[in-house]
Design an enzyme around this catalytic site. Sequence first.
Site, PDB file in Angstrom:
ATOM      1  N   LYS A   1     123.248  50.355  81.031  1.00  0.00           N
ATOM      2  CA  LYS A   1     124.710  50.431  81.010  1.00  0.00           C
ATOM      3  C   LYS A   1     125.187  51.483  82.019  1.00  0.00           C
ATOM      4  O   LYS A   1     124.374  52.203  82.598  1.00  0.00           O
ATOM      5  CB  LYS A   1     125.202  50.748  79.595  1.00  0.00           C
TER       6      LYS A   1
ATOM      7  N   ARG B   1     129.026  56.488  64.230  1.00  0.00           N
ATOM      8  CA  ARG B   1     129.675  55.858  65.379  1.00  0.00           C
ATOM      9  C   ARG B   1     129.755  54.385  64.975  1.00  0.00           C
ATOM     10  O   ARG B   1     130.349  54.086  63.952  1.00  0.00           O
ATOM     11  CB  ARG B   1     128.776  56.103  66.613  1.00  0.00           C
TER      12      ARG B   1
ATOM     13  N   TYR C   1     142.878  73.656  99.775  1.00  0.00           N
ATOM     14  CA  TYR C   1     144.028  73.736  98.864  1.00  0.00           C
ATOM     15  C   TYR C   1     144.088  75.056  98.106  1.00  0.00           C
ATOM     16  O   TYR C   1     143.059  75.588  97.687  1.00  0.00           O
ATOM     17  CB  TYR C   1     143.937  72.598  97.842  1.00  0.00           C
TER      18      TYR C   1
ATOM     19  N   MET D   1     139.989  65.506  96.879  1.00  0.00           N
ATOM     20  CA  MET D   1     139.796  64.142  96.379  1.00  0.00           C
ATOM     21  C   MET D   1     138.726  63.401  97.189  1.00  0.00           C
ATOM     22  O   MET D   1     137.883  62.702  96.647  1.00  0.00           O
ATOM     23  CB  MET D   1     141.128  63.388  96.446  1.00  0.00           C
TER      24      MET D   1
HETATM   25  C1  LIG Z   1     122.780  52.619  71.448  1.00  0.00           C
HETATM   26  C2  LIG Z   1     122.044  53.317  72.537  1.00  0.00           C
HETATM   27  N1  LIG Z   1     120.719  53.141  72.649  1.00  0.00           N
HETATM   28  C3  LIG Z   1     120.005  53.766  73.601  1.00  0.00           C
HETATM   29  C4  LIG Z   1     120.606  54.611  74.526  1.00  0.00           C
HETATM   30  C5  LIG Z   1     119.766  55.316  75.557  1.00  0.00           C
HETATM   31  O1  LIG Z   1     119.789  56.707  75.335  1.00  0.00           O
HETATM   32  P1  LIG Z   1     119.001  57.704  76.322  1.00  0.00           P
HETATM   33  O2  LIG Z   1     119.694  57.593  77.627  1.00  0.00           O
HETATM   34  O3  LIG Z   1     119.151  59.038  75.699  1.00  0.00           O
HETATM   35  O4  LIG Z   1     117.607  57.207  76.390  1.00  0.00           O
HETATM   36  C6  LIG Z   1     121.976  54.816  74.436  1.00  0.00           C
HETATM   37  C7  LIG Z   1     122.628  55.732  75.374  1.00  0.00           C
HETATM   38  O5  LIG Z   1     123.661  56.264  75.227  1.00  0.00           O
HETATM   39  C8  LIG Z   1     122.721  54.155  73.409  1.00  0.00           C
HETATM   40  O6  LIG Z   1     124.032  54.336  73.293  1.00  0.00           O
END
Ligand SMILES: Cc1ncc(COP(=O)(O)O)c(C=O)c1O
Length: 381
Positions: free
Chosen positions: A39, A137, A275, A322
């Site tokens: 992600k 969460r 700046y 920026m």
């Molecule tokens: C649900 C979930 N699993 C796994 C991970 C991976 O975590 P890490 O980057 O600490 O290995 C994340 C990261 O935020 C997560 O939100």
Amino acid sequence: MEDMKELTWVEISEKALKANVAQFRKLIGNDKLLCPCVKANAYGHGLVEASRIFLESGADWLSVNAVYEARILREAGLTSPILILGYVPLSSLKEGLELDTRFTVYNYETIDRLSEEARKLGKTAKVHIKAETGNNRQGVLSEDLLSFARHIQEVGNIEIEGLSTHFANIEDTTDHSYAMIQIERFLQADQLLKDNGITVKIKHCANSAATILFPKTHFDMVRVGIASYGMWPSKETYVSYLQERNSGFELTPAFTWKAKIAQIKNVPAGEFIGYGCAFKTTHDTKLAIIPVGYYDGYDRGISNNYVLIHGKRAFLRGRVCMNMIMVDVTDIPEARLEDTVTLMGVDGEETITAEQFGTWAGTINYEVTTRVNDRILRAVV
Ligand SMILES: Cc1ncc(COP(=O)(O)O)c(C=O)c1O
């Protein structure tokens, strides 16, 4: 990179990513699924580029936050299982099904809509129930777990493929007692389902820190994010690893952020730079202008620190703008227009790690690499 038109770019080391996958494979063995977390643009490393390397080097699954990331991966031709970790809006469930993703579930509304969409498409949706074990969460509370699972079974066209949870306090501390409580609750959740005739194929809870520190968290799959990219989750995790395991596990950072010098000029003593007239020169200064700023993810808090040019430290002068920073190259006489600047990474004997950068910016390595603007080219080297 010499004739690149880009003013700033990120180099991703294929060798490093492959080495990290190999380390994890050795650690978890061949019978567990390795699911890098890609992600946030693969923690800034380039979603498609990093995912492809992970899969080519032996990862089994990928995990993302949202449907759009799965779409990009499928469009790039990646066919591995993809688990969506984040909330999928009801209106996007159909697309997720079409992309053949797995869903992390914890809402009845999601289940009902998923079942309906799967039926229309003639498919069986695969879901992973997120058990609430203490992170508070996402997740289903233990007292609701059984009725939620039964509901999934009743609606039809959905298979409960996985059961997951996520640790709240495993990398921020050397005291892992809270994580142990969460493991206990996770085992109880699994047992509750089992006792009621619901068996789940894939149980998973381990992020990077859990995978590295506690083999008992590996279950059927590990979801490793930060460490797949060669970064330790925290100093505490590293210290805990040295104290508790110290078994030759190594990580290799894969991320180098570079830019080109856009101007060199001589600024007399007593002049202000940038700046707010925040910096005043105390000597005749040779100044290099670097076309990178906070829009690119170069944090404004870094103002008093340095970049690397010809293997030497060039300190920032004035505030981060920026789209620009200004650095002192008085003691780097060989610096020329369009010479390479290392903002993060290794140059000669000098290194700026993501951790160092994070300390300067008052944040953590996770945020540092994910905040480097997605627009900036990721070049696999
Ligand atoms: C649900 C979930 N699993 C796994 C991970 C991976 O975590 P890490 O980057 O600490 O290995 C994340 C990261 O935020 C997560 O939100």
